[in-house]
Motif scaffolding. Structure first.
Motif, PDB file in Angstrom:
ATOM      1  N   LEU A 110     -30.197 -68.157 -23.403  1.00  0.00           N
ATOM      2  CA  LEU A 110     -29.113 -67.188 -23.495  1.00  0.00           C
ATOM      3  C   LEU A 110     -29.135 -66.459 -24.836  1.00  0.00           C
ATOM      4  O   LEU A 110     -28.797 -65.272 -24.901  1.00  0.00           O
ATOM      5  N   ILE A 111     -29.513 -67.153 -25.895  1.00  0.00           N
ATOM      6  CA  ILE A 111     -29.651 -66.485 -27.197  1.00  0.00           C
ATOM      7  C   ILE A 111     -30.824 -65.521 -27.144  1.00  0.00           C
ATOM      8  O   ILE A 111     -30.754 -64.397 -27.654  1.00  0.00           O
ATOM      9  N   GLY A 112     -31.916 -65.949 -26.513  1.00  0.00           N
ATOM     10  CA  GLY A 112     -33.070 -65.066 -26.366  1.00  0.00           C
ATOM     11  C   GLY A 112     -32.731 -63.789 -25.617  1.00  0.00           C
ATOM     12  O   GLY A 112     -33.208 -62.704 -25.970  1.00  0.00           O
ATOM     13  N   LYS A 113     -31.887 -63.895 -24.601  1.00  0.00           N
ATOM     14  CA  LYS A 113     -31.484 -62.709 -23.842  1.00  0.00           C
ATOM     15  C   LYS A 113     -30.716 -61.724 -24.718  1.00  0.00           C
ATOM     16  O   LYS A 113     -30.850 -60.500 -24.568  1.00  0.00           O
ATOM     17  N   LEU A 114     -29.896 -62.246 -25.639  1.00  0.00           N
ATOM     18  CA  LEU A 114     -29.157 -61.355 -26.530  1.00  0.00           C
ATOM     19  C   LEU A 114     -30.119 -60.582 -27.437  1.00  0.00           C
ATOM     20  O   LEU A 114     -29.962 -59.373 -27.645  1.00  0.00           O
ATOM     21  N   PHE A 115     -31.110 -61.279 -27.989  1.00  0.00           N
ATOM     22  CA  PHE A 115     -32.072 -60.593 -28.845  1.00  0.00           C
ATOM     23  C   PHE A 115     -32.864 -59.544 -28.060  1.00  0.00           C
ATOM     24  O   PHE A 115     -33.139 -58.453 -28.569  1.00  0.00           O
ATOM     25  N   ARG A 116     -33.220 -59.855 -26.820  1.00  0.00           N
ATOM     26  CA  ARG A 116     -33.954 -58.866 -26.020  1.00  0.00           C
ATOM     27  C   ARG A 116     -33.089 -57.637 -25.753  1.00  0.00           C
ATOM     28  O   ARG A 116     -33.592 -56.511 -25.718  1.00  0.00           O
ATOM     29  N   ALA A 117     -31.789 -57.848 -25.574  1.00  0.00           N
ATOM     30  CA  ALA A 117     -30.894 -56.714 -25.312  1.00  0.00           C
ATOM     31  C   ALA A 117     -30.818 -55.759 -26.492  1.00  0.00           C
ATOM     32  O   ALA A 117     -30.474 -54.580 -26.327  1.00  0.00           O
ATOM     33  N   LEU A 118     -31.144 -56.245 -27.707  1.00  0.00           N
ATOM     34  CA  LEU A 118     -31.080 -55.379 -28.887  1.00  0.00           C
ATOM     35  C   LEU A 118     -32.160 -54.317 -28.879  1.00  0.00           C
ATOM     36  O   LEU A 118     -32.124 -53.409 -29.709  1.00  0.00           O
ATOM     37  N   GLY A 119     -33.098 -54.399 -27.950  1.00  0.00           N
ATOM     38  CA  GLY A 119     -34.075 -53.326 -27.822  1.00  0.00           C
ATOM     39  C   GLY A 119     -33.456 -52.036 -27.319  1.00  0.00           C
ATOM     40  O   GLY A 119     -33.990 -50.951 -27.546  1.00  0.00           O
ATOM     41  N   ASP A 120     -32.308 -52.152 -26.640  1.00  0.00           N
ATOM     42  CA  ASP A 120     -31.658 -50.976 -26.062  1.00  0.00           C
ATOM     43  C   ASP A 120     -30.256 -50.730 -26.587  1.00  0.00           C
ATOM     44  O   ASP A 120     -29.642 -49.718 -26.245  1.00  0.00           O
ATOM     45  N   ALA A 121     -29.720 -51.654 -27.390  1.00  0.00           N
ATOM     46  CA  ALA A 121     -28.336 -51.526 -27.855  1.00  0.00           C
ATOM     47  C   ALA A 121     -28.224 -52.120 -29.256  1.00  0.00           C
ATOM     48  O   ALA A 121     -29.019 -52.985 -29.640  1.00  0.00           O
ATOM     49  N   PRO A 122     -27.230 -51.661 -30.035  1.00  0.00           N
ATOM     50  CA  PRO A 122     -27.071 -52.192 -31.391  1.00  0.00           C
ATOM     51  C   PRO A 122     -26.466 -53.588 -31.444  1.00  0.00           C
ATOM     52  O   PRO A 122     -26.527 -54.257 -32.473  1.00  0.00           O
ATOM     53  N   ALA A 123     -25.882 -54.040 -30.329  1.00  0.00           N
ATOM     54  CA  ALA A 123     -25.251 -55.357 -30.300  1.00  0.00           C
ATOM     55  C   ALA A 123     -25.253 -55.874 -28.872  1.00  0.00           C
ATOM     56  O   ALA A 123     -25.367 -55.100 -27.915  1.00  0.00           O
ATOM     57  N   ALA A 124     -25.144 -57.192 -28.724  1.00  0.00           N
ATOM     58  CA  ALA A 124     -25.059 -57.814 -27.405  1.00  0.00           C
ATOM     59  C   ALA A 124     -24.240 -59.089 -27.540  1.00  0.00           C
ATOM     60  O   ALA A 124     -24.325 -59.783 -28.548  1.00  0.00           O
ATOM     61  N   ALA A 125     -23.463 -59.390 -26.517  1.00  0.00           N
ATOM     62  CA  ALA A 125     -22.519 -60.500 -26.598  1.00  0.00           C
ATOM     63  C   ALA A 125     -22.695 -61.490 -25.460  1.00  0.00           C
ATOM     64  O   ALA A 125     -23.022 -61.115 -24.332  1.00  0.00           O
ATOM     65  N   CYS A 126     -22.455 -62.755 -25.777  1.00  0.00           N
ATOM     66  CA  CYS A 126     -22.337 -63.820 -24.786  1.00  0.00           C
ATOM     67  C   CYS A 126     -20.875 -64.234 -24.793  1.00  0.00           C
ATOM     68  O   CYS A 126     -20.392 -64.784 -25.792  1.00  0.00           O
ATOM     69  N   GLN A 127     -20.171 -63.943 -23.716  1.00  0.00           N
ATOM     70  CA  GLN A 127     -18.742 -64.223 -23.661  1.00  0.00           C
ATOM     71  C   GLN A 127     -18.497 -65.671 -23.239  1.00  0.00           C
ATOM     72  O   GLN A 127     -19.283 -66.260 -22.497  1.00  0.00           O
ATOM     73  N   ALA A 128     -17.415 -66.242 -23.735  1.00  0.00           N
ATOM     74  CA  ALA A 128     -17.028 -67.585 -23.316  1.00  0.00           C
ATOM     75  C   ALA A 128     -16.742 -67.586 -21.820  1.00  0.00           C
ATOM     76  O   ALA A 128     -16.226 -66.613 -21.271  1.00  0.00           O
ATOM     77  N   ALA A 129     -17.075 -68.684 -21.161  1.00  0.00           N
ATOM     78  CA  ALA A 129     -16.965 -68.753 -19.706  1.00  0.00           C
ATOM     79  C   ALA A 129     -15.551 -68.511 -19.209  1.00  0.00           C
ATOM     80  O   ALA A 129     -15.363 -68.007 -18.112  1.00  0.00           O
ATOM     81  N   ASP A 130     -14.563 -68.871 -20.019  1.00  0.00           N
ATOM     82  CA  ASP A 130     -13.183 -68.655 -19.603  1.00  0.00           C
ATOM     83  C   ASP A 130     -12.676 -67.267 -19.980  1.00  0.00           C
ATOM     84  O   ASP A 130     -11.506 -66.955 -19.804  1.00  0.00           O
ATOM     85  N   GLY A 131     -13.574 -66.422 -20.510  1.00  0.00           N
ATOM     86  CA  GLY A 131     -13.193 -65.075 -20.913  1.00  0.00           C
ATOM     87  C   GLY A 131     -12.444 -65.021 -22.218  1.00  0.00           C
ATOM     88  O   GLY A 131     -11.993 -63.954 -22.641  1.00  0.00           O
ATOM     89  N   ASN A 132     -12.315 -66.153 -22.897  1.00  0.00           N
ATOM     90  CA  ASN A 132     -11.531 -66.256 -24.121  1.00  0.00           C
ATOM     91  C   ASN A 132     -12.463 -66.298 -25.333  1.00  0.00           C
ATOM     92  O   ASN A 132     -12.896 -67.366 -25.758  1.00  0.00           O
ATOM     93  N   GLY A 133     -12.776 -65.126 -25.883  1.00  0.00           N
ATOM     94  CA  GLY A 133     -13.630 -65.061 -27.056  1.00  0.00           C
ATOM     95  C   GLY A 133     -15.102 -65.012 -26.712  1.00  0.00           C
ATOM     96  O   GLY A 133     -15.499 -64.848 -25.562  1.00  0.00           O
TER      97      GLY A 133
END
Length: 200
Positions: free
Chosen positions: A96-119
């Motif tokens: 999941l961390i690797g996916k965030l870094f890969r997303a930076l190829g197309d965007a300035p930031a990428a997020a992994c949201q908490a499963a409960d949507g809280n943070g």
């Protein structure tokens, strides 16, 4: 990685300090085990020798109270990209961390949201931060319930903060039910919880 603003709560009968350090050490091991990633530890408050003790020798210790400050410190250390990971996700899959870094190829930031949507569990960004992102992060943190919504609202156009797969954080005893005993890793947390039920 970054320590959460509030200490997580373990099940009755566990020492809160030991529980916090077990989560931290397991989360740190997830990050430190990633290929091509150099781990660092972000501390606020700055003096936490017990937290520093769980890191590998040579790990950079960053003493910063804000997310923009932490990202700026990582940039000064030579990072062109960085991810801040909440320290209460001991079983976070490295993928999941690797996916965030890969997303930076197309965007300035990428997020992994908490499963409960809280943070957020993790936030990755290209460095230095764009002004709009630094300003938004100065007003929020990984623990803010609406962190992802705030960052997206601050972006000058849609799509600048993509969301990767979510994951859970362990902030309350009830969150322990999310742990999968069959999943590899989280050895320190597993050992501390031995004899305690994982559901409440």
């Amino acid at each position: 990685m970054s320590l959460p603003a509030s200490a997580p709560h373990g099940p009755p009968g566990t020492d809160p300090g030991e529980f916090r350090l077990a989560l931290l050490e397991d989360t740190y091991e997830v990050v430190a085990g990633l290929r091509l990633v150099t781990p660092a530890l972000v501390l606020d408050p700055p003096a936490q020798p017990d937290a520093e003790a769980v890191t590998w020798p040579g790990t950079e210790i960053i003493r910063e109270a804000t997310l923009p400050g932490a990202f700026a410190a990582l940039h000064r250390l030579g990072s062109a990209e960085a991810a801040l990971v909440a320290a209460d996700a001991p079983d976070l899959p490295p993928l999941l961390i690797g996916k965030l870094f890969r997303a930076l190829g197309d965007a300035p930031a990428a997020a992994c949201q908490a499963a409960d949507g809280n943070g957020l569990v993790a936030l990755a960004a290209r460095l230095p931060l764009p002004g709009w992102l630094a300003a938004a992060l100065a007003e929020t943190g990984l623990d803010a319930p609406d962190a992802l919504a705030r960052l997206r609202a601050a972006a000058p156009r849609p799509g600048l903060v993509p969301q990767g797969p979510g994951w859970h954080r362990l902030r309350t005893p009830a969150d322990l039910r999310r742990l999968d005993p069959g999943l590899e890793g989280w050895e320190n947390t597993r050992a501390l919880l031995e004899g305690h039920p994982l559901s409440f």
